[in-house]
Design a protein around this motif. Sequence first.
Motif, mmCIF file in Angstrom:
data_model
loop_
_atom_site.group_PDB
_atom_site.id
_atom_site.type_symbol
_atom_site.label_atom_id
_atom_site.label_comp_id
_atom_site.label_asym_id
_atom_site.label_seq_id
_atom_site.Cartn_x
_atom_site.Cartn_y
_atom_site.Cartn_z
ATOM 1 N N LEU A 46 41.817 44.022 -21.707
ATOM 2 C CA LEU A 46 40.399 43.687 -21.597
ATOM 3 C C LEU A 46 40.161 42.274 -21.080
ATOM 4 C CD1 LEU A 46 39.209 45.246 -24.992
ATOM 5 C CD2 LEU A 46 39.230 46.303 -22.721
ATOM 6 N N ASN A 47 41.069 41.353 -21.385
ATOM 7 C CA ASN A 47 40.929 39.965 -20.963
ATOM 8 C C ASN A 47 41.575 39.775 -19.593
ATOM 9 O OD1 ASN A 47 42.133 37.132 -20.709
ATOM 10 N ND2 ASN A 47 40.746 36.831 -22.447
ATOM 11 N N ASP A 48 40.827 39.287 -18.626
ATOM 12 C CA ASP A 48 41.332 39.205 -17.249
ATOM 13 C C ASP A 48 42.539 38.279 -17.116
ATOM 14 O OD1 ASP A 48 39.506 41.000 -16.273
ATOM 15 O OD2 ASP A 48 38.054 39.482 -15.640
ATOM 16 N N GLU A 49 42.526 37.148 -17.834
ATOM 17 C CA GLU A 49 43.648 36.212 -17.755
ATOM 18 C C GLU A 49 44.920 36.848 -18.332
ATOM 19 O OE1 GLU A 49 44.994 31.720 -19.270
ATOM 20 O OE2 GLU A 49 43.222 32.696 -20.128
ATOM 21 N N ILE A 50 44.780 37.494 -19.494
ATOM 22 C CA ILE A 50 45.927 38.140 -20.127
ATOM 23 C C ILE A 50 46.413 39.300 -19.267
ATOM 24 C CG2 ILE A 50 46.740 39.364 -22.162
ATOM 25 C CD1 ILE A 50 46.141 36.405 -22.623
ATOM 26 N N LYS A 51 45.477 40.066 -18.737
ATOM 27 C CA LYS A 51 45.832 41.204 -17.884
ATOM 28 C C LYS A 51 46.681 40.744 -16.698
ATOM 29 C CE LYS A 51 42.451 43.999 -16.981
ATOM 30 N NZ LYS A 51 41.240 44.590 -16.337
ATOM 31 N N LYS A 52 46.276 39.648 -16.069
ATOM 32 C CA LYS A 52 47.025 39.131 -14.923
ATOM 33 C C LYS A 52 48.434 38.711 -15.333
ATOM 34 C CE LYS A 52 46.771 35.675 -11.204
ATOM 35 N NZ LYS A 52 46.911 36.635 -10.101
ATOM 36 N N SER A 53 48.550 38.062 -16.495
ATOM 37 C CA SER A 53 49.875 37.596 -16.929
ATOM 38 C C SER A 53 50.791 38.773 -17.272
ATOM 39 C CB SER A 53 49.752 36.645 -18.120
ATOM 40 O OG SER A 53 49.629 37.316 -19.356
ATOM 41 N N VAL A 54 50.235 39.830 -17.874
ATOM 42 C CA VAL A 54 51.031 41.028 -18.179
ATOM 43 C C VAL A 54 51.548 41.655 -16.890
ATOM 44 C CG1 VAL A 54 50.916 43.402 -19.064
ATOM 45 C CG2 VAL A 54 49.917 41.546 -20.380
ATOM 46 N N ILE A 55 50.671 41.787 -15.926
ATOM 47 C CA ILE A 55 51.045 42.376 -14.641
ATOM 48 C C ILE A 55 52.114 41.522 -13.950
ATOM 49 C CG2 ILE A 55 50.195 42.945 -12.324
ATOM 50 C CD1 ILE A 55 49.312 44.917 -14.542
ATOM 51 N N GLN A 56 51.958 40.206 -13.988
ATOM 52 C CA GLN A 56 52.960 39.316 -13.386
ATOM 53 C C GLN A 56 54.298 39.441 -14.106
ATOM 54 O OE1 GLN A 56 50.863 35.581 -13.743
ATOM 55 N NE2 GLN A 56 50.179 35.631 -11.612
ATOM 56 N N ASP A 57 54.268 39.509 -15.437
ATOM 57 C CA ASP A 57 55.506 39.642 -16.209
ATOM 58 C C ASP A 57 56.254 40.906 -15.824
ATOM 59 O OD1 ASP A 57 54.672 37.370 -17.484
ATOM 60 O OD2 ASP A 57 54.559 38.243 -19.493
ATOM 61 N N ILE A 58 55.536 42.021 -15.757
ATOM 62 C CA ILE A 58 56.165 43.314 -15.452
ATOM 63 C C ILE A 58 56.748 43.294 -14.031
ATOM 64 C CG2 ILE A 58 55.725 45.782 -15.098
ATOM 65 C CD1 ILE A 58 53.536 45.498 -17.321
ATOM 66 N N THR A 59 55.983 42.745 -13.096
ATOM 67 C CA THR A 59 56.462 42.657 -11.714
ATOM 68 C C THR A 59 57.724 41.806 -11.623
ATOM 69 O OG1 THR A 59 54.169 42.822 -10.948
ATOM 70 C CG2 THR A 59 55.805 42.074 -9.345
ATOM 71 N N LEU A 60 57.727 40.670 -12.333
ATOM 72 C CA LEU A 60 58.891 39.782 -12.333
ATOM 73 C C LEU A 60 60.122 40.483 -12.902
ATOM 74 C CD1 LEU A 60 60.070 36.967 -11.811
ATOM 75 C CD2 LEU A 60 59.319 36.312 -14.099
ATOM 76 N N LEU A 61 59.949 41.252 -13.978
ATOM 77 C CA LEU A 61 61.077 41.978 -14.561
ATOM 78 C C LEU A 61 61.766 42.839 -13.506
ATOM 79 C CD1 LEU A 61 59.762 43.233 -18.038
ATOM 80 C CD2 LEU A 61 61.104 41.185 -17.541
ATOM 81 N N LYS A 62 60.971 43.529 -12.712
ATOM 82 C CA LYS A 62 61.548 44.402 -11.682
ATOM 83 C C LYS A 62 62.267 43.588 -10.610
ATOM 84 C CE LYS A 62 62.263 48.475 -9.908
ATOM 85 N NZ LYS A 62 63.057 49.509 -10.621
#
Length: 297
Positions: A46-62
């Motif tokens: 729901l939080n745009d800042e947190i959402k962006k960081s989650v997406i960045q984390d997942i992308t980085l893992l890959k």
Amino acid sequence: MEFVERNEAYLETLIKKANTLTEALPYIRKLNKKRIVIKYGGNAMLNDEIKKSVIQDITLLKFIGLNPIVVHGGGPDISNALKIHNIHSEFINGLRVTDKEAVGVAQMVLVGKTNKEIVSLLNHEGGKAIGLCGIDGNLLKCKKLYTNVDGKKTDIGYVGEVTEVNTKIIEMLNDDEYIPVIAPIGVDNEGNSYNINADSVAEAVAEALHAEKLMYLTDVEGVKNTDGELIYKIHLGEIDGMIEDGTITGGMIPKIKGCKKAIQNGVEKVHIIDGRLVHSILLEIFTDTGIGTMITK
């Protein structure tokens, strides 16, 4: 020509960044090609800042060689859509009562809206995400889930529990360059669609894949002791005693029992972390202490 003032403070900042990377190195090496199932939901969506960081984390893992699989919820989106369609919604034992009309709305929202938004965000960050639901290739076979109300078996509609996971689809994508993003809609043997609790789907997927890690992004810091202090690590054999003595209470009990079941069925480690914290996934995986609670054998 460009010049940067390399004063002592600036160099110290660079060294800290380098130290962070070297601290992560043994974890990156150990987790190379390992499967990490991430249940994404709650305020992290729901939080745009947190959402962006989650997406960045997942992308980085890959990008650094891990194999993340995302299982997402979408309760608020479903509730909003049901209101728009003037469909009454209620919960029994934490599960949404879902009639034929409501499951159609849930499928439309989870698969057509929420799933594709996550896929789009991952792709925007440079990842290669592919959205799936349990209907695709019979990814999530399920049966009707009943709940218990005052000792009576109660039908809550098209709410399912996973009976089988088609791991071939996930492995085929995951072993290539793709990030599977799974919406918690399943299908039974007659082709009926069911809404499934996303936590349960994440657990079932992690078990079927014998994942290295199952990570729950929650709206709490993790499991705390009776003094309110965060417990960083819990061993499997400690869980029953912690429930009996009141250390683990309330809504954390079913989540911890799910963690216990996952480990008993082949998952190496389960993490309950605060999804409200920026870059919570990276902080939990790649630092020595982590930021949530880890459950291990």
